[in-house]
Structures are given as C-alpha cells and as structure tokens.
Scaffold this active site. Structure first.
Site, short mmCIF file in Angstrom:
data_model
loop_
_atom_site.label_atom_id
_atom_site.label_comp_id
_atom_site.label_asym_id
_atom_site.label_seq_id
_atom_site.Cartn_x
_atom_site.Cartn_y
_atom_site.Cartn_z
N GLU A 155 -6.11 -21.27 -25.98
CA GLU A 155 -7.25 -21.30 -25.37
C GLU A 155 -7.08 -22.28 -23.98
O GLU A 155 -7.98 -23.19 -23.94
CB GLU A 155 -8.34 -21.79 -26.07
N GLU A 259 -7.65 -13.26 -34.37
CA GLU A 259 -8.89 -13.68 -34.88
C GLU A 259 -9.92 -12.76 -34.96
O GLU A 259 -11.05 -13.07 -34.56
CB GLU A 259 -9.19 -14.92 -34.16
#
Length: 370
Positions: A155, A259
C-alpha cells in the site's frame, strides 16, 4: 451434488473421499491457480477438527493475517517473536500448502520504536535504512527456502496515483521501495517478491503501479508479481479491474488476487477501498443483516463472485493465486471496518465453517473450464 447435501451425506458415511475432493475449491482450481485464505493465530493453533478440516480441504495456499507484520514479529528494537509465524509455516508444510509472507514494509502496524531514536526523535535516513534492512533480512532469512514469496511493500500508492507520504517515504525517499526489494532478494535469492495494494480498479493507481514495476526492473530489482487486493463491493468496476490485471501481466509479472472479500453491507458514503484508518460511527441502518443474510442478497453475492471468477479463469495463465482475506465470515475484518459492530458476510466460508452458496457456483465454473 450440492455442497450442503454433500455435508449431510458425509455425516452418514455415504460419500467417498474422492467425491469430496472433487467438490472442494482446492481440488477444483488445481492446475489453474492456487486458492488461498488468510488465517489468524487462533485458527492455526486450534484443535477443532472443523477449523483444521476447512483450512486443509478447501485451500492450497495460506497467508498469515497479522503475525508476520512488523508490530507482531518485531515489537521492540531488540525483541523478536517468531512463535506465531513459525506455527503457520509449520501448518502450511504439514498441509502441503504454499505460504506467502505478509508483509515486510507497510505504513501501518509498524511499532513506534521503528522511526524514533532513544530521545523519541525521528531517526536519520541512514538509520531508518539500517533498521529496515535488518528487519527485512532477519525475517526473510529465517524462512529462507520455506516461503514461496513475500509481499515486500504494501500500500505505497494512493488512489489518485500519488505516492503515499509514509515515514519510510518522507525519511528515505521513494527509493525505499527499491531498497526493500533489494534487501529481501539478498536474504533469499529464490523467494518471489511482490508489490501489494488495494483499489486496483482505479486507472490512476494502475498507471503508477505499472511505473513502479518498470522502475524496479530498470534498477535491477527482482519483482515477480503484483498483489491485487480485492476488497470489492457490488459497485466495483470489473472492466477497469480486468484492465489492471491485464496491464500488470503485460509487464511480465504474475498477478495475485491477495485479499479477496465482498462486503454485502451498505456504505456510509461511497466505497473507501481498504484504508485501515477510515472510520465511521456505528449506525443501525448500516447493519441490516444481524439475523442472517437474505436469500436475494446471497444470490447477488453469488452472481458477483461468478463474474469475478470468470475473469480469473479467463486469465488463469497469468494469475498465480486467489486468496480470500479471512477464513470465515465471523473472522473477517469487514465486521469492524469501516464501521465497528456490524455483521458482514464477505467470505467463502460461513460462521459454521460451511462453504457459502457461491462456492458451489465457482467450483462448478472451475470444473467446466478447460
């Protein structure tokens, strides 16, 4: 045979193990891509046969949900705790499952000491590089030859395509990403290395991830794949999502769906991707399914997952793994994010450790796909 009927038949001893195998995700997606789940330390240690059975029978790959993140594995500067990480690696080996290390460098879930000196002042650039290198190489080195690949950086890019101004970025500069990949490769030259991020249906983020792949390769860094965190919603633009998958594959890297979950709950205001810092106060009207998921909403979820898995199977030649972010609905982080106290149903396995209705649909789809 429908999965619910299969479970009943198993209890009566009417179904052979070979038939069971044909009706699990692990078996259905064999030869196409790995199918995985993120599991927590409680599940790893559990003696419950239902829990261990679901982990082993349904999934060919595991990811630790939290126990390899810096605050868990390296809580103090001179303290390391590998006990939970060792346990999941041992379980994956026992079950003959691939395991991915998650994650080495992230702006969240990093212990306070990492960025501060003994006087609680920000560390220098050189010191932060030293600490980052020590952390990465200690963790990766411990599991050399035991872990298939690592989410090296997590991220680092905002939804608008700009680099996230983390402590790593502000102190070291954008080259911290290259250094992280370099340090990980030095610690285990045979391990695969990945970049992992959310909101991958966003064209601006897609463009920056492509630039990042090219930059890493231009500097001689190993990058094997991109993890497309797929915290999807019913309004996720699947055309743009597929374009990102194809764009990353065109750069010569594997694609991982890392995810995956699909919240069925309403959002207070739009879809906020997966930024952990997002938070709203509890609102009762935002928690409509406390007594179970209605049939029409379950069908909507099934229809969406079928669309997703048609994309995955279409591109199975470049997709290495599809991983659900959690084992059961009860364990999903979506129950508490972005609003605490809600009851969500985002995963493949329900609260009673049974496959959800959409699992039967994607197994059927996989079995029909050559």
């Amino acid at each position: 045979m429908k999965i619910n009927n299969l479970i009943i038949a198993l209890g009566l001893g009417l179904v052979s193990q070979s038939v069971l195998a044909q009706n699990t995700m692990r078996e259905a997606f064999k030869g196409k891509f790995l199918i995985g789940a993120a599991i927590n330390t409680r599940q790893v240690a559990s003696k419950d046969a239902k829990i261990q059975g679901v982990i082993k029978e349904q999934f060919s790959a595991l990811v630790p949900e939290n126990c390899m993140k810096p605050e868990e594995i390296h809580p103090k500067q001179n303290l390391w705790d590998f006990s939970d990480a060792d346990a999941i690696v041992k379980l994956a080996k026992k079950n003959k499952q691939a395991i991915t290390g998650h994650c080495l460098v992230w702006h969240s879930q990093v212990p306070y000491w990492f960025f501060k000196d003994d006087m609680a002042q920000p560390v220098t650039r050189d010191e932060l590089i030293r600490r980052m290198k020590e952390h990465i190489q200690t963790v990766v080195g411990r599991y050399k030859g035991k872990i298939k690949g690592w989410d090296v950086v997590n991220e680092a890019i905002l939804d608008n395509g700009e680099m996230r101004k983390t402590n790593f970025y502000n102190t070291i500069g954008p080259e911290y990403i290259r250094l992280a990949f370099q340090f990980a490769h030095e610690a285990d030259p045979d391990a695969e290395l990945y970049y992992n991020d959310y909101s991958m249906d966003n064209p601006a983020k897609r463009a920056t991830v492509v630039k990042l792949i090219r930059d890493l390769k231009a500097h001689g860094c190993r990058i094997d794949g991109v993890g497309m965190q797929s915290h999807v919603a019913f309004n996720t633009n699947l055309d743009e999502y597929e374009k990102s998958l194809m764009a990353f594959a065109a750069e010569g890297v594997k694609v991982m769906v890392t995810e995956l979950d699909l919240s069925v709950l309403p959002w207070p205001r739009g879809n906020y991707g997966a930024a952990v810092e997002t938070n709203f106060e509890y609102q009762k009207e935002m928690n409509p399914y406390t007594d179970g998921l209605p049939a029409d909403k379950a069908k909507e979820q099934t229809d969406f997952f079928v669309k997703l898995f048609k994309i995955y199977l279409k591109h199975a030649d470049v997709i290495d793994r599809v991983t659900f972010w959690g084992l059961t609905d009860a364990d999903s982080w979506k129950n508490g994010w972005p609003m605490p106290g809600r009851t969500d149903y985002p995963l493949a396995i329900d609260r009673n450790y049974n496959p959800k209705p959409f699992v039967e649909a994607i197994i059927k789809l996989a079995n029909e796909t050559k």
